[in-house]
Write an enzyme that holds these catalytic residues in place. Structure first.
Site, short mmCIF file in Angstrom:
data_model
loop_
_atom_site.label_atom_id
_atom_site.label_comp_id
_atom_site.label_asym_id
_atom_site.label_seq_id
_atom_site.Cartn_x
_atom_site.Cartn_y
_atom_site.Cartn_z
N HIS A 110 1.00 -1.11 0.06
CA HIS A 110 0.07 0.15 0.03
C HIS A 110 0.82 1.38 -0.04
CE1 HIS A 110 -3.75 -2.19 0.27
NE2 HIS A 110 -3.43 -2.64 1.44
N ASP A 149 -3.09 -10.53 -2.74
CA ASP A 149 -3.67 -9.88 -1.46
C ASP A 149 -5.08 -9.69 -1.85
OD1 ASP A 149 -2.20 -8.55 1.29
OD2 ASP A 149 -4.20 -7.79 0.60
N HIS A 151 -6.50 -7.35 -0.57
CA HIS A 151 -6.62 -5.78 -0.78
C HIS A 151 -5.83 -5.44 -2.09
CE1 HIS A 151 -7.04 -6.38 3.50
NE2 HIS A 151 -7.76 -5.72 3.61
N ASP A 238 -4.79 -12.64 3.12
CA ASP A 238 -6.03 -12.36 3.82
C ASP A 238 -7.26 -12.67 2.98
OD1 ASP A 238 -5.04 -10.71 2.05
OD2 ASP A 238 -4.74 -8.92 3.39
#
Length: 442
Positions: A110, A149, A151, A238
């Site tokens: 991120h 991931d 996200h 995740d």
């Protein structure tokens, strides 16, 4: 059987809080599981010791702007995570290993081109720093990042958005339902790299079968067409059905299959916060798949408590998404600033929210359109309520003479004439150099 490198760095001295999901136990349970299973005793396994990256390594991928949270001493665990990724990447390039798994924290995907602090548990971008160091030191040109991931890997996308030699693919839970709220099909790259970013937002409940279908029918053909010299997997975990922060339905064995399909040269750990129920088993399956061993017997103790989307339901969604991706056309705004060097400059405004510390970054991004290289990038960045701005000027890898000179001209102007600019970084990727500058106070 493949020679597989593995490197652990749990970052004992870095945490966002004792009860925060991003804490050292994320890797300690994995270590115990691998020891118990005897995986590290396999003849093809080779362990490596962590290494510290330098701030110069970081500067070839990201601009760290001075704030209390970015003092050098606070960056130590982040620099070790990035340095460890570089170390295993170099081992892969030298042929010491066939592939590797960088099991480190803190995560990084991120963290974008400009950095004012921590967001999404990330401060610096491990994969981006690794990739640019391999390009600078070993002359590698074409690299693919596949971010699995849950996200969207918005930071990695941001860093390479204008780079035609990096293919960035992100499979993630739809940004309308999950942080960071980005990663849609119209985000396909800048004017000199259109189509080199591929976002595949998936609906909550997509399970093993759905992920494998998307990889086999969309991601793998795209990789084969690009023909990368290296594939880096941002291996967030995740998506697991027990993860507390998301709503996907992958299993440990499903992750093993993803790894088997992708055949990454390096997997780099990103998210994954089911510390006991998922990570030890997911990491085990990934490592077995990398090593060419059978991973199908890996089973987590908990059973799936919710149903996955049937493949018959997901297929039409994916096919529609493919068609929509293909019909999106680039729509860029040209905006020539009076002090910009000759050329056509595309303006892309950008806003970044730092959720950890609760502030906004406002950016004015410009890239020089070019038929010969990735184009010079100029970014003015300002933190909420700050009176001054910071700037990043990037001369890209393999810059043409015109874009190289444009970068020098912009850097010269910023230092001597642009009074609103307080600090800056010249990122000269062409010559593997950088310059940091800060305006002296009266």
């Amino acid at each position: 059987m493949k020679r597989t490198g593995i490197l652990f760095f749990p970052a004992f001295d870095w945490s966002l809080g004792n009860s925060h999901p991003e804490r050292e136990e994320r890797l300690l349970y994995t270590q115990e599981q691998l020891f118990e299973e005897g995986i590290l005793d396999l003849p093809q396994m080779k362990q490596f010791t962590p290494r510290v990256a330098s701030l110069a390594d970081v500067a070839q991928a990201q601009a760290l702007f001075p704030t209390p949270s970015l003092y050098p001493e606070t960056l130590d665990p982040h620099l070790i995570a990035a340095g460890s990724a570089i170390l295993l990447g170099e081992a892969r390039i030298r042929g010491e290993i066939s592939n590797g798994f960088v099991l480190v924290r803190p995560p990084g995907h991120h963290s974008g081109a400009t950095v004012w602090g921590n967001r999404g548990f990330c401060t610096i971008n491990n994969e981006a720093i690794l990739i640019n160091q391999l390009r600078a030191r070993y002359g590698i040109k074409k690299i693919a990042i596949v971010d699995t991931d849950v996200h969207h890997g918005d930071g990695s996308q941001d860093i390479f958005y204008h780079d035609p030699n990096i293919l960035f693919i992100s499979l993630h839970q739809d940004g309308r339902t999950l942080y960071p709220g980005s990663g849609f099909i119209d985000e396909q790259g800048g004017p000199n790299a259109w189509g080199q970013t591929l976002n595949i937002p998936l609906p909550p409940g997509t399970g093993d079968e759905g992920y494998h279908y998307v990889l086999e029918t969309w991601v793998l053909p795209r990789l084969q067409a690009f023909k990368p010299e290296l594939i880096i997997n941002s291996a967030g975990q995740d998506n697991h059905f027990t993860d507390p922060l998301a709503s996907m339905n992958l299993t440990a064995s499903g992750y093993g299959k993803i790894t088997e399909l992708l055949q990454p040269d390096l997997a780099v750990l990103e998210g994954g916060y089911s510390i006991e129920g998922a990570l030890p088993f997911v990491n085990l399956a990934i490592l077995l798949a990398l090593a060419g061993e059978d991973y199908h017997h890996v089973r987590e103790p908990q059973k799936i408590g919710r149903s996955s989307l049937p493949l018959a339901t997901l297929k039409p969604y994916v096919e529609t998404l493919k068609k929509q991706t293909q019909i999106v056309k680039p729509d860029f705004t040209t905006h020539n600033v009076k002090f910009f060097p000759a050329g056509e400059w595309v303006y892309i405004p950008h806003s970044v929210y730092y959720d950890t510390e609760g502030f906004q970054e406002t950016r004015q991004d410009f890239v020089r359109k070019c038929n010969h290289c990735a184009g010079t990038v100029y970014i003015e960045s300002q933190r909420t309520h700050a009176k001054t701005k910071s700037v990043l000027v990037r001369i890209p890898f393999e810059a043409c003479p015109q874009c190289e000179q444009a970068g020098y001209d912009l850097w010269e102007y910023v230092q001597h004439h642009h009074q609103e600019i307080h600090s800056g970084l010249l990122q000269n990727q062409l010559h593997n150099q950088h310059q940091v500058w800060q305006r002296k106070k009266d």
